[in-house]
Write a protein that holds these residues in place. Structure first.
Motif, short mmCIF file in Angstrom:
data_model
loop_
_atom_site.label_atom_id
_atom_site.label_comp_id
_atom_site.label_asym_id
_atom_site.label_seq_id
_atom_site.Cartn_x
_atom_site.Cartn_y
_atom_site.Cartn_z
N PRO A 1 -13.44 -10.02 -25.56
CA PRO A 1 -14.30 -10.04 -24.37
C PRO A 1 -14.21 -11.40 -23.61
CG PRO A 1 -15.71 -10.55 -26.53
CD PRO A 1 -14.42 -10.11 -26.66
N GLU A 2 -13.56 -12.33 -24.24
CA GLU A 2 -13.44 -13.71 -23.50
C GLU A 2 -12.49 -13.53 -22.61
OE1 GLU A 2 -13.84 -13.57 -26.61
OE2 GLU A 2 -15.90 -14.54 -26.82
N HIS A 3 -11.46 -12.85 -22.83
CA HIS A 3 -10.24 -12.38 -21.83
C HIS A 3 -9.82 -10.97 -21.65
CE1 HIS A 3 -9.42 -16.99 -21.94
NE2 HIS A 3 -9.29 -16.55 -23.54
N PRO A 4 -10.90 -10.25 -20.90
CA PRO A 4 -10.64 -8.80 -21.03
C PRO A 4 -9.80 -8.48 -19.87
CG PRO A 4 -12.64 -9.54 -19.80
CD PRO A 4 -12.26 -10.97 -20.17
N LEU A 5 -9.18 -7.00 -20.06
CA LEU A 5 -8.61 -6.60 -18.88
C LEU A 5 -9.20 -6.29 -17.71
CD1 LEU A 5 -6.20 -4.08 -20.94
CD2 LEU A 5 -5.68 -6.16 -20.35
N TRP A 6 -10.47 -5.96 -18.03
CA TRP A 6 -11.34 -5.69 -16.93
C TRP A 6 -12.93 -5.91 -17.62
CZ3 TRP A 6 -14.90 -1.83 -17.42
CH2 TRP A 6 -14.66 -0.85 -18.33
N TYR A 7 -13.87 -5.99 -16.55
CA TYR A 7 -15.35 -5.83 -17.00
C TYR A 7 -16.11 -5.36 -16.09
CZ TYR A 7 -16.46 -10.38 -14.31
OH TYR A 7 -16.53 -11.25 -13.45
N ALA A 8 -17.53 -5.04 -16.43
CA ALA A 8 -18.47 -4.61 -15.22
C ALA A 8 -19.67 -5.09 -16.00
CB ALA A 8 -18.49 -3.04 -15.10
N THR A 9 -20.85 -5.39 -15.28
CA THR A 9 -21.90 -5.64 -15.68
C THR A 9 -23.40 -5.03 -15.21
OG1 THR A 9 -22.41 -7.76 -14.27
CG2 THR A 9 -21.44 -8.11 -16.47
N ALA A 10 -24.33 -4.80 -15.75
CA ALA A 10 -25.51 -4.18 -15.04
C ALA A 10 -26.88 -4.93 -15.57
CB ALA A 10 -25.34 -2.68 -15.19
N SER A 11 -27.60 -5.24 -14.90
CA SER A 11 -28.79 -5.80 -15.19
C SER A 11 -29.90 -4.99 -15.86
CB SER A 11 -29.64 -6.63 -14.21
OG SER A 11 -30.03 -5.63 -13.09
N THR A 12 -30.91 -5.51 -16.43
CA THR A 12 -31.87 -4.75 -17.11
C THR A 12 -32.40 -3.50 -16.47
OG1 THR A 12 -32.49 -6.93 -18.43
CG2 THR A 12 -34.15 -4.90 -18.38
N ASP A 13 -32.79 -3.56 -15.07
CA ASP A 13 -33.42 -2.50 -14.81
C ASP A 13 -32.56 -1.53 -14.06
OD1 ASP A 13 -36.02 -3.30 -15.87
OD2 ASP A 13 -36.41 -4.32 -14.05
N THR A 14 -31.42 -1.56 -14.23
CA THR A 14 -30.54 -0.55 -13.69
C THR A 14 -30.76 0.80 -14.18
OG1 THR A 14 -28.73 -2.48 -13.53
CG2 THR A 14 -28.15 -0.08 -13.05
N PRO A 15 -30.91 1.89 -13.40
CA PRO A 15 -31.24 3.15 -13.92
C PRO A 15 -30.23 3.68 -15.02
CG PRO A 15 -31.71 3.12 -11.39
CD PRO A 15 -30.98 1.74 -11.81
N THR A 16 -30.64 4.42 -16.16
CA THR A 16 -29.72 4.95 -16.88
C THR A 16 -28.77 5.94 -16.47
OG1 THR A 16 -31.61 4.37 -18.47
CG2 THR A 16 -29.65 6.03 -19.21
#
Length: 286
Positions: free
Chosen positions: A190-205
């Motif tokens: 995870p420190e050197h990923p090929l790619w990543y994406a993030t989403a915050s707490t209230d992002t709709p499921t």
């Protein structure tokens, strides 16, 4: 292997798809929102912005941004307030995953605030955060607990990971760093990923689930072989996309063609000419 399609943008299929990385064309991910007539704007550096007319959702395609966060998408209860939720896809994240998100977002926006601002809770089955993991688990991904306070599911090869962090988080950090409620990434670390994406707490499921549906889809993704040199240590499997030649007619096809041909002329009515013989000259008149 999927059947060949002349519209495919690539000459090789990449499997598994979480190792495919981004395409050079972001249009497919922009199209769902452009079809809603959201007006695009550009800054002087070449970054593109899309915003809902009511200011409730904003997307930035930051090709010249300050970091590798190429796609940043925020939603607002108050257009002049802080984001209700925020999502980021970095510049190497497979474009198909971004497209899955924007497609679901466009559908949710048309349904209204109750859809695109639906806050995940634990006591409602239809919006429980765990539902985003269901497509992964149904397709053979495995539950993991990489560290305290983190629930994760990883692909069979261990190179695709979806993490959900429990407990209290810093809302500002969720929008600007990788310390977010949802963390999706591929690679050996995870420190050197090929790619990543993030989403915050209230992002709709439902929006997160659209991404995990695409992420876990067993179908490979088309890419240009010359652009796959960044796939570390040959982790991905590449299969050539072979063009299909003209189909060979079956005996039934031949009979059908023959039944529609015009009847041949009688042999006696077909003139025959030869370059080796001359027509007989007429004899003298009497």
């Amino acid at each position: 292997m999927p059947p060949h399609d002349d519209t495919l943008d690539g000459d090789a299929y990449v499997f598994p798809r979480h190792l495919a990385l981004a395409t050079l064309n972001g249009d497919p991910a922009l199209d769902p929102l452009l079809r809603l007539d959201w007006p695009p704007t550009y800054d002087g550096r070449g970054n593109l912005y899309l915003g809902a007319p009511d200011g409730s959702v904003r997307l930035g395609y930051l090709s010249e941004g300050p970091d590798d966060g190429l796609w940043r998408i925020n939603a607002y209860e108050d257009p002049f307030g802080l984001p209700a939720w925020g999502v980021c896809f970095n510049d190497r994240c497979p474009t198909e995953f971004v497209t899955a998100f924007t497609t679901a977002l466009a559908a949710a926006y048309e349904q209204g605030p109750d859809a695109y601002l639906a806050t995940p809770v634990h006591d409602r089955v239809d919006s429980d955060f765990f539902r985003a993991f269901v497509p992964l688990l149904q397709r053979g991904w495995r539950i993991d607990h990489p560290r305290w306070g983190v629930f994760a599911v990883e692909s069979r090869d261990g190179l695709g990971v979806v993490e959900y962090t429990t407990g209290a988080l810093n809302p500002a950090a969720e929008l600007t760093t990788r310390e977010a409620r949802w963390h999706l990434w591929a690679g050996a670390s995870p420190e050197h990923p090929l790619w990543y994406a993030t989403a915050s707490t209230d992002t709709p499921t439902a929006l997160i689930r659209a991404v995990t549906e695409s992420l876990s889809d067993p179908a490979p993704l088309p890419r240009w072989r010359q652009e796959t040199h960044t796939y570390a240590d040959g982790l991905a499997q590449l299969t050539p996309i072979l063009p299909t030649g003209p189909s060979i007619p079956t005996p039934l096809d031949v009979r059908r063609i023959a039944s529609h041909r015009p009847a041949a002329l009688p042999a006696a009515s077909v003139p025959r000419w030869s370059t080796t013989s001359q027509p007989a000259l007429p004899g003298p008149r009497r």
